[in-house]
Design a protein around this motif. Structure first.
Motif, PDB file in Angstrom:
ATOM      1  N   SER A   1      46.089  40.599  27.528  1.00 54.75           N
ATOM      2  CA  SER A   1      45.111  39.666  26.962  1.00 54.75           C
ATOM      3  C   SER A   1      43.970  39.369  27.922  1.00 54.75           C
ATOM      4  O   SER A   1      43.232  38.410  27.731  1.00 54.75           O
ATOM      5  N   GLY A   2      43.846  40.199  28.971  1.00 51.36           N
ATOM      6  CA  GLY A   2      42.740  40.062  29.903  1.00 51.36           C
ATOM      7  C   GLY A   2      41.859  41.287  29.873  1.00 51.36           C
ATOM      8  O   GLY A   2      42.025  42.160  29.013  1.00 51.36           O
TER       9      GLY A   2
ATOM     10  N   LYS B   1      36.159  41.279  37.058  1.00 53.64           N
ATOM     11  CA  LYS B   1      37.312  41.163  36.165  1.00 53.64           C
ATOM     12  C   LYS B   1      38.367  40.215  36.735  1.00 53.64           C
ATOM     13  O   LYS B   1      39.034  39.477  36.013  1.00 53.64           O
TER      14      LYS B   1
ATOM     15  N   ALA C   1      40.635  32.553  33.161  1.00 60.85           N
ATOM     16  CA  ALA C   1      41.491  32.533  31.970  1.00 60.85           C
ATOM     17  C   ALA C   1      42.792  31.784  32.227  1.00 60.85           C
ATOM     18  O   ALA C   1      43.254  30.992  31.393  1.00 60.85           O
TER      19      ALA C   1
ATOM     20  N   LEU D   1      48.162  38.362  30.899  1.00 59.39           N
ATOM     21  CA  LEU D   1      46.845  38.935  31.192  1.00 59.39           C
ATOM     22  C   LEU D   1      46.845  40.465  31.186  1.00 59.39           C
ATOM     23  O   LEU D   1      45.786  41.092  31.080  1.00 59.39           O
TER      24      LEU D   1
ATOM     25  N   CYS E   1      39.994  36.839  35.066  1.00 61.43           N
ATOM     26  CA  CYS E   1      41.433  36.575  34.971  1.00 61.43           C
ATOM     27  C   CYS E   1      41.773  35.179  35.495  1.00 61.43           C
ATOM     28  O   CYS E   1      42.555  34.431  34.888  1.00 61.43           O
TER      29      CYS E   1
END
Length: 456
Positions: free
Chosen positions: A415-416, A342, A349, A412, A346
């Motif tokens: 939106s992560g 994850k 992103a 994030l 991030c």
């Protein structure tokens, strides 16, 4: 031997500005001492001090030092301990005035405070360039014109002899600007024993004593690779050198303090910041580190002997700092399960979203703290971490772009991937990046100045 009939005991209680605030106090109070040295300066420190002085002409020195002397002065006077520090930064005269005020408030009449200046050549750069000093980069030969317009500070690593002159004039406290770190220990030895400017072996011995002491507790057990052999971490002793007139010396620490002084702890410090061990260049001599002989001379006592030195060069090293751009660093905590996967999503992103917005950078940083941030894959374990700190950063000439980066982390949280938290510090802001430009200057172009003032 000194007037007390023994080798002078010289200690270092400050390896850098930010080192233990208690170490100098403990050195003064916990055992016998003749000289306390304190190292405050690093390359970046000089540029910060130069900015402070531009905002306030009375500033530009290590203000912590003045506070320390305020606290220690009665004991220093009672025990006859003299202090040598490069706390003067870019305003040693201002530091002396502040110390005089402190001493006057305490009624310390007769106290003599000396300053050594002449290292700050920022205001002379154009004059010196016109006289033919190229200031080419010492590492890669780049011309100085590349950075001249962005220069913030320029300081010469001057000789240890002016500091010795201040002591010989009776100064109880000597404050200088950009002297070398080992020179803080060498100056009192020159003053005590009258070592001459061509006493190469002796100057090399004093330089190496200073090199061993310059990082404080790093030679008495701190940062030691066999750390499990060290005890008393909450009361670590700081180093003391007992130096004989022939240049041999013993490194030790006060009795009853924690830490460890062995051939191995001293040997590890000796290789710190080492280039060619046969030619350790200083303003005062060229020291040959391969001539050093170490011998355990008792509990927490290491004898150092056999040191050879050679003639000094005809140039001084100059430390120049300049504005190289801006940076910002921020972090998020990514919790498990699958924390590493994850965290990588991030990071991708952040960089992908910025690129889509037309924002790219000269340099970027992505670290997964808890996985392999410090040593890369070399120390990576097989266990899956339950949580990871994602640390990201940028560097660029354009401040606006760096600030734009700072706005990309918080989104994030929603939106992560799930489990993103730890964004309590706010948006990271652009801060200045200071570049380092090492260079040389002929010694004849630099004239140190010594002033000794008595408190009345």
């Amino acid at each position: 031997m000194n007037a007390k009939g023994r080798a002078p005991r010289i200690a270092n209680g400050q390896g850098f500005w930010g080192d233990s605030v208690d170490a100098p106090i403990r050195l003064v109070e916990e055992g016998p001492l003749d000289y306390l040295t304190l190292d405050y300066l690093a390359e970046v420190t000089m540029s910060i001090m130069q900015k402070q002085r531009q905002r306030d002409p009375d500033m530009g020195y290590a203000t912590d030092f003045v506070g320390l002397i305020r606290k220690l002065l009665p004991t220093l006077r009672e025990k006859g301990i003299r202090v040598i520090a490069n706390a003067g930064g870019v305003n040693a005269d201002g530091c002396r005035r502040a110390l005089i005020e402190v001493a006057s408030q305490q009624g310390a009449t007769g106290l003599k405070i000396g300053t050594v200046t002449g290292d700050d050549i920022l205001h002379r750069l154009d004059e010196l360039i016109a006289e033919g000093v190229p200031f080419a980069n010492l590492d890669d030969g780049r011309p100085f014109s590349e950075v001249r317009g962005d220069v913030l500070s320029a300081n010469v690593y001057i000789s240890s002899f002016p500091g010795a002159e201040a002591l010989q004039q009776g100064a109880h406290i000597v404050v200088s600007g950009r002297t070398t770190d080992p020179g803080l220990v060498l100056s009192p030895l020159i003053a005590e024993y009258g070592w001459g400017e061509t006493s190469w072996d002796l100057l090399a011995a004093g330089t190496i004593a200073g090199h061993i002491l310059e990082c404080g507790a790093q030679c008495t057990g701190g940062n030691y690779s066999r750390w499990w052999e060290v005890s008393g971490w909450d009361h670590l002793g700081y180093p003391i050198a007992e130096v004989a007139p022939d240049g041999t010396f013993v490194v030790t620490k006060h009795d009853g303090t924690g830490g460890l002084v062995t051939v191995d702890t001293i040997a590890e410090q000796l290789v710190y910041e080492m280039g060619d061990p046969t030619r350790y260049l200083t303003p005062d001599c060229v020291a040959d580190f391969t001539s050093i002989r170490l011998e355990q001379a008792g509990n927490d006592r290491v004898r150092v002997s056999g040191i050879k030195g050679g003639p000094a060069t005809d140039t001084y090293k100059v430390s120049i700092s300049y504005l190289e751009g801006y940076k910002a660093v921020g972090q998020l905590t990514v919790s498990g399960p699958d924390a590493e996967a994850k965290a990588r999503i991030c990071a991708d992103a952040i960089w992908g979203r910025l690129k889509r917005s037309g924002v790219t950078f000269e340099q970027t940083l992505t670290e997964l703290v808890g996985v392999d941030a410090c040593h890369g894959p070399m120390t990576r374990g097989e266990a899956k971490p339950g949580e990871i700190v994602l640390r990201v950063g940028v560097k660029d000439r354009a401040k606006a772009k760096v600030d734009r980066f700072g706005k990309e982390l918080a989104p994030l949280v929603t939106s992560g991937p799930p489990g993103v938290t730890g964004f309590a510090g706010g948006r990271p802001k652009a801060t200045e990046v200071l570049g380092y430009w090492p260079t040389l200057i002929p010694k004849k172009q630099v004239v140190p100045r010594v002033v000794v003032e008595e408190v009345r």
